[in-house]
Design an enzyme around this catalytic site. Structure first.
Site, PDB file in Angstrom:
ATOM      1  N   HIS A 178      -3.346  -5.715   2.321  1.00 44.91           N
ATOM      2  CA  HIS A 178      -2.947  -5.927   3.716  1.00 44.91           C
ATOM      3  C   HIS A 178      -3.575  -7.272   4.077  1.00 44.91           C
ATOM      4  O   HIS A 178      -4.014  -8.009   3.216  1.00 44.91           O
ATOM      5  CB  HIS A 178      -3.556  -4.853   4.621  1.00 44.91           C
ATOM      6  CG  HIS A 178      -3.185  -3.459   4.262  1.00 44.91           C
ATOM      7  ND1 HIS A 178      -2.022  -2.863   4.671  1.00 44.91           N
ATOM      8  CD2 HIS A 178      -3.855  -2.516   3.553  1.00 44.91           C
ATOM      9  CE1 HIS A 178      -1.996  -1.613   4.235  1.00 44.91           C
ATOM     10  NE2 HIS A 178      -3.084  -1.375   3.551  1.00 44.91           N
ATOM     11  N   CYS A 202       0.789  -1.230   0.000  1.00 47.98           N
ATOM     12  CA  CYS A 202       0.000   0.000   0.000  1.00 47.98           C
ATOM     13  C   CYS A 202       0.825   1.286   0.000  1.00 47.98           C
ATOM     14  O   CYS A 202       1.271   1.710  -1.048  1.00 47.98           O
ATOM     15  CB  CYS A 202      -0.979  -0.048   1.169  1.00 47.98           C
ATOM     16  SG  CYS A 202      -2.390   1.031   0.957  1.00 47.98           S
TER      17      CYS A 202
HETATM   18  N1  GLN Z   1      -1.890   6.880   2.252  1.00 46.26           N
HETATM   19  C1  GLN Z   1      -2.159   5.965   1.268  1.00 46.26           C
HETATM   20  C2  GLN Z   1      -3.552   5.987   0.684  1.00 46.26           C
HETATM   21  O1  GLN Z   1      -4.531   6.297   1.361  1.00 46.26           O
HETATM   22  C3  GLN Z   1      -1.793   4.574   1.770  1.00 46.26           C
HETATM   23  C4  GLN Z   1      -2.735   3.967   2.753  1.00 46.26           C
HETATM   24  C5  GLN Z   1      -2.251   2.670   3.292  1.00 46.26           C
HETATM   25  O2  GLN Z   1      -1.049   2.381   3.304  1.00 46.26           O
HETATM   26  N2  GLN Z   1      -3.151   1.835   3.770  1.00 46.26           N
HETATM   27  O3  GLN Z   1      -3.674   5.739  -0.490  1.00 46.26           O
END
Ligand code: GLN
Length: 256
Positions: A207, A95
């Protein structure tokens, strides 16, 4: 045998249980008699530390943390990380981490964050009033030679399951996608691709954490790390993954 697992900025980048990826790799090595060092690569670490890992893990983060990480990671640390990935050191990035290893990330608020350009991809956040991509995800692996190597290890290539929660939408350049979405949003909810695969580095929005839910990916990373470090191709002793398998089947039944 011993592997050092580098862990990118655990204090800033560990959303949605991504630390489970590190624990999964550690345990699966130890159960096979492979020694493990965990090397947290937080801001206090020097460039030399960034050169010491045999396998690297990067988790998710919110925009604010991503910005702090990128201020620290630029320059020599970035160069070392890039060199290792170019050399085929395996890694898994989830992510927020791939967003930083791509060319740039345009957050909802604030300035564009320049990435490391390791993965040929860009990420744009469409704004805070656009719904985030949240939910369970299932995808079919498409990246070569990953698919073929998993098939060789297991006899088939299972569907990967995970959980996604991101505002950013990722668009791939010339890099190979990691998978094709069966259910969920993936990179951007439009083109059907999920993640990216470059050399031996896996980038994903899943995740879950990813590796305990899909332990065959953990084993593939361990095999690659040993191959790179010791120059030998090992057949890992099979472990009892029946519970992970049942959990994957249950989630697939629920969402597909
Ligand atoms: N900040 C990023 C987004 O919202 C990554 C979020 C995350 O790592 N879950 O796209």
């Amino acid at each position: 045998m011993e592997l050092t697992i580098g862990w990118l900025y655990p204090k800033l980048m560990s959303t949605y249980g991504d630390r489970g990826n590190v624990i999964c790799l550690q345990r699966r090595c130890q159960w096979r008699g492979i020694g493990v060092n965990i090397l947290p690569l937080d801001q206090d670490k020097k460039v030399e530390d960034f050169a010491k890992f045999d396998l690297i893990v990067g988790g998710g983060a919110q925009d604010r943390q991503q910005e702090i990480v990128m201020r620290d990671l630029r320059g020599e640390k970035a160069a070392v990380l890039k060199e290792k990935i170019e050399a085929g050191i395996p890694g898994v990035f989830t992510c927020g981490a791939p967003q930083l290893l791509g060319k740039y990330y345009e957050p909802a608020l604030g300035k564009t964050i320049e990435g490391l350009g390791i993965f040929d991809l860009v990420t744009k956040h469409p704004g805070l009033n656009v719904p985030r991509c949240i939910g369970n995800i299932a995808f079919e692996l498409v990246a070569s030679p990953l698919v073929e190597e998993i098939q060789q290890m297991l006899g088939d290539c299972p569907i990967v399951v995970g959980f996604e929660n991101h505002g950013g939408r990722t668009y791939l350049g010339k890099v190979s996608p990691l998978g094709k979405v069966v259910k969920g949003y993936g990179n951007n909810g439009e083109d059907g691709w999920e993640g990216a695969f470059y050399n031996n580095a896996i980038a994903t929005y899943a995740h879950g954490p990813l590796l305990p839910k899909n332990p065959f990916l953990a084993d593939w990373l361990i095999v690659k790390a040993i191959e790179k470090k010791y120059g030998e191709r090992v057949d890992l002793k099979p472990l009892d993954d029946s519970l992970a398998h049942l959990a994957r089947e249950a989630i697939l039944r629920r969402i597909c």
